[in-house]
Design an enzyme around this catalytic site. Structure first.
Site, short mmCIF file in Angstrom:
data_model
loop_
_atom_site.label_atom_id
_atom_site.label_comp_id
_atom_site.label_asym_id
_atom_site.label_seq_id
_atom_site.Cartn_x
_atom_site.Cartn_y
_atom_site.Cartn_z
N TYR A 30 80.04 81.38 78.34
CA TYR A 30 78.68 81.71 77.40
C TYR A 30 78.99 82.57 76.19
O TYR A 30 77.86 82.16 75.39
CB TYR A 30 77.89 82.45 78.67
CG TYR A 30 77.13 81.67 79.59
CD1 TYR A 30 75.96 81.04 79.32
CD2 TYR A 30 77.91 81.66 80.98
CE1 TYR A 30 75.55 79.94 80.08
CE2 TYR A 30 77.25 80.50 81.95
CZ TYR A 30 76.03 79.69 81.26
OH TYR A 30 75.53 79.07 82.37
N ARG A 85 79.24 79.79 73.88
CA ARG A 85 77.72 79.08 73.77
C ARG A 85 76.94 79.98 72.72
O ARG A 85 76.33 79.36 71.78
CB ARG A 85 77.02 79.05 74.94
CG ARG A 85 77.66 78.27 75.92
CD ARG A 85 77.28 76.61 75.61
NE ARG A 85 78.21 76.18 74.69
CZ ARG A 85 79.55 76.02 74.70
NH1 ARG A 85 80.32 76.40 75.74
NH2 ARG A 85 80.51 75.71 73.70
N GLN A 113 63.22 74.62 78.57
CA GLN A 113 64.60 74.61 79.46
C GLN A 113 65.92 75.23 78.72
O GLN A 113 66.70 75.34 79.49
CB GLN A 113 65.03 73.36 80.03
CG GLN A 113 63.73 72.44 80.91
CD GLN A 113 63.87 71.10 81.04
OE1 GLN A 113 64.73 70.86 81.83
NE2 GLN A 113 63.42 70.17 80.46
N ASN A 114 65.57 75.35 77.42
CA ASN A 114 66.91 75.93 76.68
C ASN A 114 67.15 77.21 76.88
O ASN A 114 66.11 78.10 76.86
CB ASN A 114 66.71 75.27 75.11
CG ASN A 114 66.68 73.91 75.14
OD1 ASN A 114 67.17 73.21 75.95
ND2 ASN A 114 66.36 73.31 74.00
N ASP A 165 68.62 78.79 74.10
CA ASP A 165 68.95 79.17 72.73
C ASP A 165 67.55 79.86 72.44
O ASP A 165 66.50 79.58 73.08
CB ASP A 165 69.41 78.00 72.05
CG ASP A 165 68.27 76.92 71.76
OD1 ASP A 165 67.09 77.38 71.33
OD2 ASP A 165 68.67 75.66 72.02
N HIS A 211 64.86 78.76 82.04
CA HIS A 211 66.27 78.75 82.44
C HIS A 211 67.20 79.94 81.79
O HIS A 211 68.46 80.10 81.82
CB HIS A 211 67.33 77.42 82.21
CG HIS A 211 66.70 76.42 83.03
ND1 HIS A 211 67.02 75.10 82.59
CD2 HIS A 211 65.94 76.32 84.13
CE1 HIS A 211 66.34 74.32 83.42
NE2 HIS A 211 65.86 74.90 84.28
N GLY A 268 63.02 65.92 74.23
CA GLY A 268 64.32 66.02 74.49
C GLY A 268 64.84 66.36 75.84
O GLY A 268 65.56 67.46 76.03
N SER A 296 65.60 65.09 79.89
CA SER A 296 66.05 63.58 80.64
C SER A 296 65.19 64.00 81.78
O SER A 296 64.97 62.77 82.54
CB SER A 296 67.43 63.76 81.16
OG SER A 296 67.75 65.07 81.68
P1 NAD Z 1 67.83 67.51 79.42
O1 NAD Z 1 68.02 67.39 80.87
O2 NAD Z 1 66.84 68.19 78.96
O3 NAD Z 1 68.41 66.05 78.56
C1 NAD Z 1 68.67 66.05 77.10
C2 NAD Z 1 67.72 64.81 76.80
O4 NAD Z 1 67.67 64.98 75.28
C3 NAD Z 1 68.27 63.57 76.95
O5 NAD Z 1 67.01 62.64 77.73
C4 NAD Z 1 68.83 62.69 75.82
O6 NAD Z 1 68.13 61.36 75.58
C5 NAD Z 1 67.64 63.59 74.67
N1 NAD Z 1 68.11 63.69 73.26
C6 NAD Z 1 69.52 63.67 72.79
N2 NAD Z 1 69.31 63.69 71.51
C7 NAD Z 1 68.02 63.99 71.11
C8 NAD Z 1 67.43 64.24 70.00
N3 NAD Z 1 67.97 64.29 68.70
N4 NAD Z 1 65.93 64.44 70.03
C9 NAD Z 1 65.48 64.35 71.05
N5 NAD Z 1 65.87 63.86 72.35
C10 NAD Z 1 67.17 63.92 72.27
O7 NAD Z 1 69.07 68.67 79.09
P2 NAD Z 1 70.46 68.40 79.51
O8 NAD Z 1 71.22 68.14 78.25
O9 NAD Z 1 70.64 67.47 80.78
O10 NAD Z 1 70.63 69.90 80.05
C11 NAD Z 1 70.24 70.38 81.23
C12 NAD Z 1 70.15 72.02 81.08
O11 NAD Z 1 71.26 72.61 80.74
C13 NAD Z 1 69.04 72.29 80.29
O12 NAD Z 1 67.72 72.44 81.03
C14 NAD Z 1 69.56 73.85 79.65
O13 NAD Z 1 69.24 74.67 80.80
C15 NAD Z 1 70.83 73.59 79.61
N6 NAD Z 1 71.21 73.44 78.12
C16 NAD Z 1 70.74 74.13 77.24
C17 NAD Z 1 70.89 73.98 76.00
C18 NAD Z 1 70.23 74.82 74.83
O14 NAD Z 1 70.08 75.95 75.10
N7 NAD Z 1 70.25 74.40 73.65
C19 NAD Z 1 71.89 72.93 75.60
C20 NAD Z 1 72.36 71.96 76.62
C21 NAD Z 1 72.11 72.25 77.92
#
Ligand code: NAD
Length: 233
Positions: free
Chosen positions: A53, A56, A86-87, A89, A104, A170, A172
């Site tokens: 973390y 990150r 869900q992010n 950040d 989250h 963004g 899944s």
């Molecule tokens: P998610 O389930 O939200 O899936 C990511 C989605 O983003 C996919 O469907 C993909 O096709 C799509 N994607 C990829 N590039 C894109 C773009 N440029 N524009 C729009 N959509 C795009 O998230 P995850 O990656 O399966 O992560 C699961 C959990 O992990 C999250 O809910 C979160 O808690 C954590 N996470 C957080 C961060 C962050 O804070 N930035 C980053 C990664 C994971």
């Protein structure tokens, strides 16, 4: 004022340089997510969890909000905009969004491992082993790990059930319970999904804009702002 609810996932931050979880082949930058993002991981190897973390956190501090984040913040001039993310950040906040609910958790804060109401803002140093809360226990990241409850879920369902427009960006829609939020929309709510990939969902009447977040949100910006009658009704 019409109420727009934006439900964002890791994909909205991808164009800011923050990797999504699934798009990186099940590994989040060389870590097995189950060895760093579960209560068991914290029990087994807390130093590894902190290392993960802290890395990150440094990465996120060095990233900037992208056009997708700033367009959503701009909409506050026209609509009542609520973000549910869900992010972990803070890019929505840095772009200027005022109402952001984190499902989250937030990486920019540490929390007590014995009292979740004790939160502490973090600098780029992150959390060190031996950093304690006011009650004398080790600080942990203020994030919701896989297998933990999502405390803001009830608040999120209330927000979603009151939306005139719901925009999913963004995500899944595979991480539960967050993905279940879509079940709570009213019948007449307009639902848009912005994601370059095909996303499986049982919800009907979703308009899928199969683009990256910045492109898809520009399309909606055009629709909402230059043609406000579309949702002002
Ligand atoms: P998610 O389930 O939200 O899936 C990511 C989605 O983003 C996919 O469907 C993909 O096709 C799509 N994607 C990829 N590039 C894109 C773009 N440029 N524009 C729009 N959509 C795009 O998230 P995850 O990656 O399966 O992560 C699961 C959990 O992990 C999250 O809910 C979160 O808690 C954590 N996470 C957080 C961060 C962050 O804070 N930035 C980053 C990664 C994971």
């Amino acid at each position: 004022m019409k109420k727009i609810v934006v439900f964002s996932g890791a994909g909205i931050s991808a164009e800011s340089g923050i990797q999504t979880f699934r798009d990186s082949d099940g590994l989040w930058e060389n870590y097995n997510i189950y060895e760093v993002a579960t209560p068991q991981a914290w029990k087994n190897n807390p130093q590894l969890v902190l290392e993960f973390y802290n890395a990150r956190l440094k990465q996120i501090i060095n990233c900037k909000p992208n056009l997708a984040h700033t367009l959503i913040a701009d909409w506050q001039n026209f609509f009542d905009v609520q973000v549910i993310t869900q992010n972990i950040d803070d890019l929505h906040e840095r772009a200027g969004s005022q109402k952001v609910l984190h499902l989250h958790g937030e990486i920019m804060k540490a929390r007590s491992s014995v009292d979740e109401s004790l939160l502490y803002p973090l600098t780029d140093k992150g959390i060190l082993w031996g950093d304690f809360c006011a009650k004398g226990s080790q600080l942990r990241p203020n994030v919701v790990w896989f297998g933990e409850e999502v405390p803001n879920m009830l608040k999120a369902t209330e927000i979603v059930s009151d939306a005139d427009v719901l925009i999913v960006v963004g995500s899944s829609l595979r991480v539960y319970p967050a993905a279940g939020l879509l079940q709570y929309v009213k019948k007449k709510t307009l639902i848009y999904l912005i994601d370059p990939a095909k996303v499986e969902t049982s919800i009907k009447n979703i308009v899928h804009i199969q683009n990256k977040a910045t492109e898809g949100l520009q399309k909606l910006h055009h629709l909402f702002i230059q043609n406000t009658s579309h949702i002002q009704g």
